[in-house]
Scaffold this motif. Structure first.
Motif, PDB file in Angstrom:
ATOM      1  N   THR A  66       0.836  -1.198   0.000  1.00 28.92           N
ATOM      2  CA  THR A  66       0.000   0.000   0.000  1.00 28.92           C
ATOM      3  C   THR A  66       0.869   1.245   0.000  1.00 28.92           C
ATOM      4  OG1 THR A  66      -1.735  -1.177   1.210  1.00 28.92           O
ATOM      5  CG2 THR A  66      -1.816   1.239   1.230  1.00 28.92           C
ATOM      6  N   ALA A  67       1.922   1.228   0.807  1.00 31.01           N
ATOM      7  CA  ALA A  67       2.862   2.358   0.831  1.00 31.01           C
ATOM      8  C   ALA A  67       3.660   2.424  -0.469  1.00 31.01           C
ATOM      9  CB  ALA A  67       3.797   2.237   2.027  1.00 31.01           C
ATOM     10  N   TYR A  68       3.970   1.264  -1.015  1.00 29.70           N
ATOM     11  CA  TYR A  68       4.755   1.193  -2.264  1.00 29.70           C
ATOM     12  C   TYR A  68       3.980   1.804  -3.426  1.00 29.70           C
ATOM     13  CZ  TYR A  68       7.405  -1.030  -6.080  1.00 29.70           C
ATOM     14  OH  TYR A  68       8.147  -1.279  -7.211  1.00 29.70           O
ATOM     15  N   LEU A 121      11.527   5.918  -0.297  1.00 18.89           N
ATOM     16  CA  LEU A 121      12.016   5.605   1.046  1.00 18.89           C
ATOM     17  C   LEU A 121      12.810   6.770   1.640  1.00 18.89           C
ATOM     18  CD1 LEU A 121      13.101   1.888   0.507  1.00 18.89           C
ATOM     19  CD2 LEU A 121      11.112   2.722   1.779  1.00 18.89           C
ATOM     20  N   TYR A 122      13.500   7.512   0.789  1.00 15.95           N
ATOM     21  CA  TYR A 122      14.246   8.673   1.295  1.00 15.95           C
ATOM     22  C   TYR A 122      13.312   9.770   1.810  1.00 15.95           C
ATOM     23  CZ  TYR A 122      18.872   7.183  -0.347  1.00 15.95           C
ATOM     24  OH  TYR A 122      20.060   6.536  -0.512  1.00 15.95           O
ATOM     25  N   TYR A 130      12.992   4.453  -8.107  1.00 18.03           N
ATOM     26  CA  TYR A 130      11.827   5.235  -7.697  1.00 18.03           C
ATOM     27  C   TYR A 130      11.382   4.835  -6.281  1.00 18.03           C
ATOM     28  CZ  TYR A 130      12.166   5.920 -12.666  1.00 18.03           C
ATOM     29  OH  TYR A 130      12.653   6.190 -13.914  1.00 18.03           O
ATOM     30  N   GLU A 131      11.477   3.541  -5.979  1.00 22.80           N
ATOM     31  CA  GLU A 131      11.155   3.094  -4.626  1.00 22.80           C
ATOM     32  C   GLU A 131      12.183   3.618  -3.630  1.00 22.80           C
ATOM     33  OE1 GLU A 131       9.615   0.808  -1.290  1.00 22.80           O
ATOM     34  OE2 GLU A 131       8.934   2.113  -2.903  1.00 22.80           O
TER      35      GLU A 131
END
Length: 377
Positions: free
Chosen positions: A283-285, A338-339, A333-334
């Motif tokens: 969901t976060a991804y 995360l950053y 992109y992932e």
């Protein structure tokens, strides 16, 4: 070369220093003043110390410092460093043999079962067959850092053992539980000194204060001075290790204010726990609809397993683990997403102080320019 080339992603910081607790130096001076001098072990036969760790953390430096300390005291000493893939975070071992006279040392490598002390700066390396072979049950003292860091072996063996308690049990079985001491060295040394590089000298200080190193503290401190690199911080790391050996509760209390919260996440064990964790991740991804595609797939696999599996299990769990791994591919992109997570910045704030403005380097293929010289991205 990474700054100029097509590297996937990393961060640089400038204008910052490792975060330290302001009271640590004064507190350390008070503790050291009360420390009893350690009793060094008597040397009858050569005293053999095996230092184990991973490349880039100072294992070779420990061997050099202890050798110089022995030399200062007029003792005989040999050092054999086995570096392997040290430059790639691989296993490193240093065989240090100290004797009253150099003529008493007939080989530079510690024989099987003959180590007097194993200073395990890394538990994974200490539990390796080559290190365990040097341990004699009932005769070898072991001081082991509890922090676990994956070594380069994981690039070659995806099934390499990385269960902390199992590793510690293997070491206890080899030496004897009464001769094995576990020290949370990386966590404490990092909190007190602001840098994990202090860990190994912290371990040396701990072992020396426990009477397990046959050279004096003064000789080790003199060796640190002669080495001429980070003299003050290395001397303090040594002293903090000594203090922890004598009064661990006091040292823990001093370090507590600087220690970041422990991240002891409970691993997902059951199928429902695995699905719940991965749904949250996906969901976060991307979004809830993407996560629902995943949960629907796993539900389909679970029904098939129940209907056709004849009592066997494991298929649905394999789908749950590997489908999520496929769907949450960690591309540039992932990494960029995360950053942006607040947890990353909180981690930086816990480790550094100053003008904390990280510069992030990414290499998304769609935006990459071509190097005019090489023609490569």
């Amino acid at each position: 070369s990474c700054l100029e080339g097509f590297c996937p992603s990393f961060v640089t910081l400038s204008g910052v220093v490792p975060r330290k607790i302001s009271a640590s130096k004064a507190a350390l001076d008070n503790i050291v003043a009360d420390l009893p001098p350690p009793e060094s072990p008597r040397i009858v036969a050569p005293y053999d110390i095996l230092v184990t760790g991973i490349g880039g953390t100072g294992v070779i430096t420990i061997g050099a410092l202890l050798a110089m300390a022995a030399h200062i005291e007029g003792k005989g000493v040999t050092v054999l460093d086995q570096t392997g893939l040290s430059q790639k975070n691989g296993a490193v071992m240093s065989h240090i043999r100290i004797a009253a006279e150099t003529s008493s040392i007939h080989a530079v490598k510690i024989a099987a079962g003959r180590a007097s002390l194993v200073l395990g700066c890394d538990a994974v390396v200490t539990a390796s067959p080559d290190a365990l072979e040097r341990i004699g049950r009932g005769t070898t003292r072991t001081v082991i850092n509890q922090h676990l860091a994956p070594t380069a072996a994981f690039t070659l063996d995806p099934d390499a053992e990385f269960d902390g308690e199992k590793l510690f049990d293997v070491i206890r079985d080899a030496a004897g539980a009464n001769l094995t001491e576990l020290v949370d060295a990386t966590r404490i040394a990092t909190a007190l000194m602001g840098d994990a590089i202090a860990t190994n000298l912290f371990m040396v200080g701990y072992a020396a204060q426990r009477g397990l190193i046959p050279v004096s503290i003064k000789a080790i401190e003199r060796a640190i001075e002669l080495n001429g690199v980070a003299v003050e911080s290395n001397t303090r790391a040594l002293a903090w290790g000594r203090a922890h050996a004598v009064d661990p509760d006091r040292v823990e209390h001093i370090a507590a204010s600087a220690m970041p919260p422990r991240q002891d996440a409970k691993p997902a064990r059951t199928l429902d726990e695995i699905i719940g964790h991965r749904v949250e991740l996906l969901t976060a991804y991307q979004n809830a609809s993407y996560a629902r595609r995943y949960s629907d797939l796993v539900s389909l696999a679970a029904r098939a397993e129940a209907d056709k599996g004849k009592g066997l299990v494991g298929f649905a769990e394999a789908v749950a683990v590997n489908a999520a791994k496929l769907m949450a591919y960690k591309d540039e992109y992932e990494v960029a997403r995360l950053y942006t997570d607040k947890a990353f910045h909180k981690m930086l704030e816990a480790q550094f102080e100053g003008d904390l403005r990280p510069r992030i380097y990414l290499a998304p293929p769609l935006l990459a320019r071509t190097d005019p010289t090489t023609g490569e991205p």
